[in-house]
Structure formats: C-alpha cells, structure tokens
Design an enzyme around this catalytic site. Structure first.
Site, PDB file in Angstrom:
ATOM      1  N   ARG A 150       0.860  -1.178   0.000  1.00 55.62           N
ATOM      2  CA  ARG A 150       0.000   0.000   0.000  1.00 55.62           C
ATOM      3  C   ARG A 150       0.899   1.231   0.000  1.00 55.62           C
ATOM      4  O   ARG A 150       2.059   1.185   0.442  1.00 55.62           O
ATOM      5  CB  ARG A 150      -0.886   0.022   1.237  1.00 55.62           C
ATOM      6  CG  ARG A 150      -1.868  -1.134   1.368  1.00 55.62           C
ATOM      7  CD  ARG A 150      -2.694  -0.984   2.639  1.00 55.62           C
ATOM      8  NE  ARG A 150      -3.724  -2.016   2.754  1.00 55.62           N
ATOM      9  CZ  ARG A 150      -3.564  -3.148   3.436  1.00 55.62           C
ATOM     10  NH1 ARG A 150      -2.410  -3.388   4.059  1.00 55.62           N
ATOM     11  NH2 ARG A 150      -4.540  -4.036   3.494  1.00 55.62           N
ATOM     12  N   LYS A 174      -2.980  -1.872   7.574  1.00 57.39           N
ATOM     13  CA  LYS A 174      -4.203  -1.332   8.171  1.00 57.39           C
ATOM     14  C   LYS A 174      -4.407  -1.923   9.561  1.00 57.39           C
ATOM     15  O   LYS A 174      -4.115  -3.084   9.800  1.00 57.39           O
ATOM     16  CB  LYS A 174      -5.411  -1.651   7.280  1.00 57.39           C
ATOM     17  CG  LYS A 174      -5.466  -0.821   6.014  1.00 57.39           C
ATOM     18  CD  LYS A 174      -6.747  -1.074   5.250  1.00 57.39           C
ATOM     19  CE  LYS A 174      -6.847  -0.194   4.017  1.00 57.39           C
ATOM     20  NZ  LYS A 174      -8.099  -0.441   3.260  1.00 57.39           N
ATOM     21  N   HIS A 243      -1.819   2.726  -6.178  1.00 60.10           N
ATOM     22  CA  HIS A 243      -2.673   1.564  -5.969  1.00 60.10           C
ATOM     23  C   HIS A 243      -2.717   0.676  -7.205  1.00 60.10           C
ATOM     24  O   HIS A 243      -2.877  -0.554  -7.097  1.00 60.10           O
ATOM     25  CB  HIS A 243      -4.097   1.990  -5.602  1.00 60.10           C
ATOM     26  CG  HIS A 243      -4.993   0.823  -5.327  1.00 60.10           C
ATOM     27  ND1 HIS A 243      -4.830   0.005  -4.230  1.00 60.10           N
ATOM     28  CD2 HIS A 243      -6.032   0.306  -6.034  1.00 60.10           C
ATOM     29  CE1 HIS A 243      -5.743  -0.956  -4.271  1.00 60.10           C
ATOM     30  NE2 HIS A 243      -6.476  -0.802  -5.337  1.00 60.10           N
ATOM     31  N   ARG A 246      -0.036  -1.861  -6.880  1.00 61.97           N
ATOM     32  CA  ARG A 246      -0.398  -2.900  -5.908  1.00 61.97           C
ATOM     33  C   ARG A 246      -1.400  -3.875  -6.515  1.00 61.97           C
ATOM     34  O   ARG A 246      -1.270  -5.097  -6.368  1.00 61.97           O
ATOM     35  CB  ARG A 246      -0.969  -2.242  -4.656  1.00 61.97           C
ATOM     36  CG  ARG A 246      -1.562  -3.205  -3.618  1.00 61.97           C
ATOM     37  CD  ARG A 246      -1.944  -2.419  -2.373  1.00 61.97           C
ATOM     38  NE  ARG A 246      -2.919  -3.093  -1.525  1.00 61.97           N
ATOM     39  CZ  ARG A 246      -2.620  -3.982  -0.592  1.00 61.97           C
ATOM     40  NH1 ARG A 246      -1.369  -4.346  -0.404  1.00 61.97           N
ATOM     41  NH2 ARG A 246      -3.566  -4.521   0.162  1.00 61.97           N
ATOM     42  N   HIS A 269      -4.465  -8.627   3.591  1.00 64.41           N
ATOM     43  CA  HIS A 269      -5.913  -8.507   3.708  1.00 64.41           C
ATOM     44  C   HIS A 269      -6.410  -9.347   4.877  1.00 64.41           C
ATOM     45  O   HIS A 269      -6.049 -10.516   5.009  1.00 64.41           O
ATOM     46  CB  HIS A 269      -6.608  -9.000   2.427  1.00 64.41           C
ATOM     47  CG  HIS A 269      -6.501  -8.043   1.290  1.00 64.41           C
ATOM     48  ND1 HIS A 269      -6.670  -8.424  -0.020  1.00 64.41           N
ATOM     49  CD2 HIS A 269      -6.242  -6.715   1.268  1.00 64.41           C
ATOM     50  CE1 HIS A 269      -6.518  -7.369  -0.805  1.00 64.41           C
ATOM     51  NE2 HIS A 269      -6.259  -6.323  -0.040  1.00 64.41           N
ATOM     52  N   TYR A 278     -10.053  -7.521  -5.376  1.00 61.36           N
ATOM     53  CA  TYR A 278      -8.848  -6.914  -5.945  1.00 61.36           C
ATOM     54  C   TYR A 278      -8.325  -7.694  -7.130  1.00 61.36           C
ATOM     55  O   TYR A 278      -7.689  -7.144  -8.011  1.00 61.36           O
ATOM     56  CB  TYR A 278      -7.744  -6.856  -4.887  1.00 61.36           C
ATOM     57  CG  TYR A 278      -7.754  -5.607  -4.053  1.00 61.36           C
ATOM     58  CD1 TYR A 278      -6.685  -4.727  -4.075  1.00 61.36           C
ATOM     59  CD2 TYR A 278      -8.838  -5.311  -3.232  1.00 61.36           C
ATOM     60  CE1 TYR A 278      -6.689  -3.587  -3.299  1.00 61.36           C
ATOM     61  CE2 TYR A 278      -8.848  -4.170  -2.448  1.00 61.36           C
ATOM     62  CZ  TYR A 278      -7.768  -3.310  -2.490  1.00 61.36           C
ATOM     63  OH  TYR A 278      -7.791  -2.176  -1.728  1.00 61.36           O
TER      64      TYR A 278
END
Length: 302
Positions: A150, A174, A243, A246, A269, A278
């Site tokens: 990211r 995250k 992005h 990625r 994730h 994705y």
C-alpha cells in the site's frame, strides 16, 4: 392525481422540509420526485393510505425499482426519502413505527480497480536515468509492484525495517497490523542502488527508507505525483497511481500461481473476500479450486 389520503401527508412533509428543516430547493425537489413515484406505485398496488404500508410493501417498492432498471444509488435515495417521510409520520403520531427502517437498498457494486498488464508494467519500470531521484522513483515503483505494498506502507518503511540480505521487509498495514513481505529480483536490485545514493540526500537523523529531495520522509502526495509523471514520461496509456501497482501485483501473482490464500497474505488482507475483489477472481475459478482441493468434493473413483 394522488388520492387525498396519500397526498395530504406528503404536502405536510414538504412544508416541514421547507420551513423547519430549511433544505435547499434542489433537495426538496428530489424528495418530492422520489415520494411521488412511490405514491404512484402504491396506487397501482391498490394501497389507499400510508397506514396500510408495511415492510412487505416497502420491499415490493424496492423490488419494482430494481426490475425497472433503477441504479443502486437511485434506489438507495428513494428508500432514504421514504424512511425520512415515515419518520416524520411517526413523529406526527400518524404511524406507530417506521416500516422502511429494516429494508436496505442493494449494495452498490464496487468498481474493480484497473491493473496494468505485464507489458505496460515493463514499459513503466524501464527507467534507466542516472539522476538520484529517478533511481529513487524506480526503486519505489519496483518495490510497490514487487511486494504489493500500500502507499502508506511504502512511505512508512524505515531503514531498520528492510533487509537486503534476507530479501524481506517489515511493514505496518491497516489496523497497525505488522507483516513481513518478501521482495527479490529487480525490486531488490533497485532498492540497493537507491541505498548507495540515499545518504547523500537524506538528513542525518532521518530514518525513512525513501526521502524527498529535501532529505525528509517522502509524502504520499509526492509519491502519487511522481508516479503519475513517470506514467506520462514512459508513455503508458493509462493514468498511473500507486494503488494500480499494488493491484497489478495481486492480479499477476494470482494469474501465475492461482494461490488466493498466499496472495491474501502478501497483500495483508484481513478477509479473503477483499482479495477476491482486488484480483478479479471469478466464481468459476473458485469452484474449480474447491472441486480439486476439498476432500469431500473430489469425485470418487467408481
């Protein structure tokens, strides 16, 4: 023309929107348009008053909107207007409860992020300038594509987080979740080239792997700007953003390996469903993997 039992409560609601809530004329008109259409549908269904409307009727209204080709966003707006109107009627003691409260609009479809194909990626990364900032930029792009990072993870890397000898780096994703990701090949090669030049640009006390020309940790905005510029300079047809690198990593890894679980781990994730979105993974591929892998799904030899 609407029957009195349907029209009068609506008129009171419109006056409430105008005088008490003081909504813009545009918003008032949107409410009126949506509620008028709902009232017309109720007339077609032989509903004579708002007190007759229950959750079943609301679901019928939503279903008809979908059959009529109403977009998810438009249907959500229609149900939102209906909920607000029913809240008003509850407040006016016309209704005991809001029958639209438990009826949700269908989720908006999430647009799939676009990726670059392998040829476009090679075109973008074919940067061979001697300028230190160009070397830094290629190292950043190689690492983002090579490790599926990211943007926030890329700019957050400190020198202590990366090991060229092992070919891995520690990133904080995250939810402050830490993970170790491998990188090798050209990503490793260009990060090594950048490290030879970094100290000539970075401030003495700066710990960031990637720094701006002023010697401080590079900002996310600067990375976005530089990658967009390289996309134009390398004549890549689509707009380049971090992005997209990625997502291209995820897509190309899945196409080559077919290992959804491994790609999920590499991307960091929490949920497998996010990885499916994705990577454009379709149900047929999932079904094939399931049929081949699950012991209870395999066909028995007869």
């Amino acid at each position: 023309m609407l029957p009195r039992n349907l029209e009068q409560p609506l008129e009171r609601f419109y006056e409430y929107l105008r005088s008490e809530r003081e909504l813009s004329l545009h918003t008032q008109q949107n409410y009126k348009r949506q509620l008028t259409r709902i009232a017309e549908q109720l007339m077609e269904l032989k509903v004579e008053s708002w007190q007759q409307v229950d959750a079943g009727w609301v679901r019928q209204i939503a279903s008809k909107g979908m059959r009529d080709g109403l977009k998810a966003s438009s249907l959500a707006m229609r149900l939102s207007a209906l909920r607000s109107f029913f809240d008003f009627l509850v407040h006016q003691n016309v209704l005991k409860a809001n029958p639209a409260k438990g009826v949700a609009a269908p989720r908006k479809s999430r647009p799939l992020p676009k990726n670059l194909d392998v040829d476009e990626m090679n075109q973008l990364l074919d940067v061979n300038e001697d300028d230190p900032l160009a070397i830094r930029d290629r190292a950043m792009m190689e690492l983002m594509y090579g490790a599926g990072l990211r943007l926030s993870e890329l700019v957050g890397i400190d020198l202590r987080n990366i090991s060229l000898s092992k070919g891995d780096l520690r990133v904080i994703g995250k939810g402050d979740k830490e993970r170790i990701v491998p990188f090798s090949g050209l990503a490793r090669e260009w990060v090594a080239k950048w490290l030879k030049l970094r100290d000539s640009i970075a401030q003495a006390d700066e710990q960031a792997l990637f720094v701006s020309k002023l010697g401080h940790r590079i900002s996310t905005r600067n990375v976005q700007k530089r990658m967009a510029e390289w996309g134009q300079k390398q004549a890549v047809s689509s707009h380049i953003n971090p992005h997209k690198l990625r997502h291209s990593f995820a897509t190309h890894m899945l196409e080559s390996s077919g290992d959804l679980r491994a790609v999920q781990e590499l991307l960091g994730h929490a949920n497998l469903s996010t990885t499916q979105i994705y990577t454009h993974l379709d149900f047929q591929h999932l079904a094939k993997v399931y049929d081949e892998a699950h012991p209870r799904a395999k066909k028995r030899n007869k």
